[in-house]
Enzyme design. Structure first.
Site, PDB file in Angstrom:
ATOM      1  N   ARG A 120       0.730  -1.192  -0.063  1.00  0.00           N
ATOM      2  CA  ARG A 120      -0.038   0.001   0.100  1.00  0.00           C
ATOM      3  C   ARG A 120       0.849   1.262  -0.006  1.00  0.00           C
ATOM      4  O   ARG A 120       0.341   2.311  -0.036  1.00  0.00           O
ATOM      5  CB  ARG A 120      -0.949   0.094   1.030  1.00  0.00           C
ATOM      6  CG  ARG A 120      -2.037  -0.922   1.148  1.00  0.00           C
ATOM      7  CD  ARG A 120      -3.178  -0.661   1.977  1.00  0.00           C
ATOM      8  NE  ARG A 120      -3.090  -0.747   3.427  1.00  0.00           N
ATOM      9  CZ  ARG A 120      -3.811  -0.712   4.277  1.00  0.00           C
ATOM     10  NH1 ARG A 120      -5.260  -0.480   3.879  1.00  0.00           N
ATOM     11  NH2 ARG A 120      -3.706  -0.688   5.613  1.00  0.00           N
ATOM     12  N   ASP A 121       2.183   0.972   0.133  1.00  0.00           N
ATOM     13  CA  ASP A 121       3.111   2.308   0.146  1.00  0.00           C
ATOM     14  C   ASP A 121       4.107   2.176  -0.592  1.00  0.00           C
ATOM     15  O   ASP A 121       5.325   2.812  -0.021  1.00  0.00           O
ATOM     16  CB  ASP A 121       3.194   2.890   1.459  1.00  0.00           C
ATOM     17  CG  ASP A 121       3.559   4.361   1.673  1.00  0.00           C
ATOM     18  OD1 ASP A 121       3.257   5.320   0.678  1.00  0.00           O
ATOM     19  OD2 ASP A 121       4.103   4.932   2.490  1.00  0.00           O
ATOM     20  N   ILE A 122       4.130   1.670  -1.853  1.00  0.00           N
ATOM     21  CA  ILE A 122       5.389   1.416  -2.827  1.00  0.00           C
ATOM     22  C   ILE A 122       5.666   3.006  -3.402  1.00  0.00           C
ATOM     23  O   ILE A 122       4.832   3.270  -3.894  1.00  0.00           O
ATOM     24  CB  ILE A 122       5.356   0.310  -3.733  1.00  0.00           C
ATOM     25  CG1 ILE A 122       5.015  -1.046  -3.135  1.00  0.00           C
ATOM     26  CG2 ILE A 122       6.566   0.449  -4.688  1.00  0.00           C
ATOM     27  CD1 ILE A 122       6.526  -1.358  -2.400  1.00  0.00           C
ATOM     28  N   ASN A 126      10.650   4.266  -0.062  1.00  0.00           N
ATOM     29  CA  ASN A 126      10.583   3.008   0.705  1.00  0.00           C
ATOM     30  C   ASN A 126      11.082   1.693   0.115  1.00  0.00           C
ATOM     31  O   ASN A 126      10.855   0.590   0.469  1.00  0.00           O
ATOM     32  CB  ASN A 126       8.849   2.630   0.892  1.00  0.00           C
ATOM     33  CG  ASN A 126       8.394   3.638   1.902  1.00  0.00           C
ATOM     34  OD1 ASN A 126       8.844   3.982   2.821  1.00  0.00           O
ATOM     35  ND2 ASN A 126       6.994   3.673   1.950  1.00  0.00           N
ATOM     36  N   THR A 163       0.754   7.004  -0.098  1.00  0.00           N
ATOM     37  CA  THR A 163       1.382   8.270  -0.892  1.00  0.00           C
ATOM     38  C   THR A 163       0.458   8.713  -2.283  1.00  0.00           C
ATOM     39  O   THR A 163       0.389   7.548  -3.203  1.00  0.00           O
ATOM     40  CB  THR A 163       2.809   8.073  -1.164  1.00  0.00           C
ATOM     41  OG1 THR A 163       3.291   7.943   0.044  1.00  0.00           O
ATOM     42  CG2 THR A 163       3.364   9.578  -1.448  1.00  0.00           C
TER      43      THR A 163
END
Length: 220
Positions: A120-122, A126, A163
């Site tokens: 959910r936040d690649i 990260n 993001t």
């Protein structure tokens, strides 16, 4: 006698407080739990490894011990740093190098998706670069799992964390639906676009192709 990275958060730090420390305690615990699952059958070279975390209630200190990704000797700590370095002088990251990083991220995501985890936040910041120069998926504290409290709180709020610049339409604010792995695949596509061009796909006109910004990229 082994180098480790430490992620440290203090309850009395500016802007933290008791509510935030509880949220991050949940995120640190989730990250430790999920990486343990990924590495259960042996270390996965494409997912960062979390070794330990602890919270001292009396001092309000939260500490996570994880695999070290160096920032010295010219090796960037994450892809965001690498992209900034590569494009600050109007140069380009070599195509083969960008594709290698994308393949390694895909391997890391495949390991997560195999055990029903959606990151959910690649995004470039990260994705860490280890001492072996391999791309490693990191920061699983916002991952979607059926068991995690963050999953349930997201369902109640109607919004997925993450993001915006790397979210597919199904992850944007609105009616909440559990995400499928292709949400991470979309984010990976955005990261690859950025690796090849130095620009955010989010900022492009609809239909913009990589070759529009970088003609030397092969059509296939």
């Amino acid at each position: 006698n082994t180098v480790r990275a430490l992620k440290v958060l203090k309850r009395d730090a500016h802007g933290v407080g008791s509510d935030k420390i509880d949220e991050y305690r949940t995120r640190f615990a989730l990250e430790a739990q999920l990486t343990a699952q990924v590495h259960e059958d042996g270390a996965n070279p494409y997912v960062i490894q979390v070794f330990h975390f602890q919270y001292d209630k009396e001092s309000g200190l939260l500490i996570e011990e994880l695999e070290y990704a160096p920032t010295d000797e010219g090796i960037p700590g994450n892809l965001a740093t690498l992209i900034r370095r590569a494009y600050k002088k109007d140069s380009h990251l070599p195509i083969d190098e960008a594709l290698r990083y994308a393949r390694e991220i895909a391997e890391g995501l495949a390991a997560l998706h195999k055990i029903l985890i959606v990151h959910r936040d690649i995004k470039p910041s990260n994705i860490l670069i280890g001492t072996d120069s391999k791309a490693k998926v990191a920061d699983l504290g916002l991952a979607q799992t059926q068991q995690s409290r963050l999953y349930r709180s997201s369902a109640l709020s109607g919004d997925h964390p993450g993001t915006n610049e790397y979210k597919p339409s199904e992850q944007l604010p609105g009616k909440y639906m559990p995400l499928k792995p292709n949400a991470d695949v979309y984010a990976l596509g955005c990261v690859l676009f950025e690796l090849l061009t130095g620009d955010l796909y989010y900022n492009q006109r609809r239909g913009t192709r990589v070759k529009t910004l970088r003609p030397d990229v092969p059509s296939d």
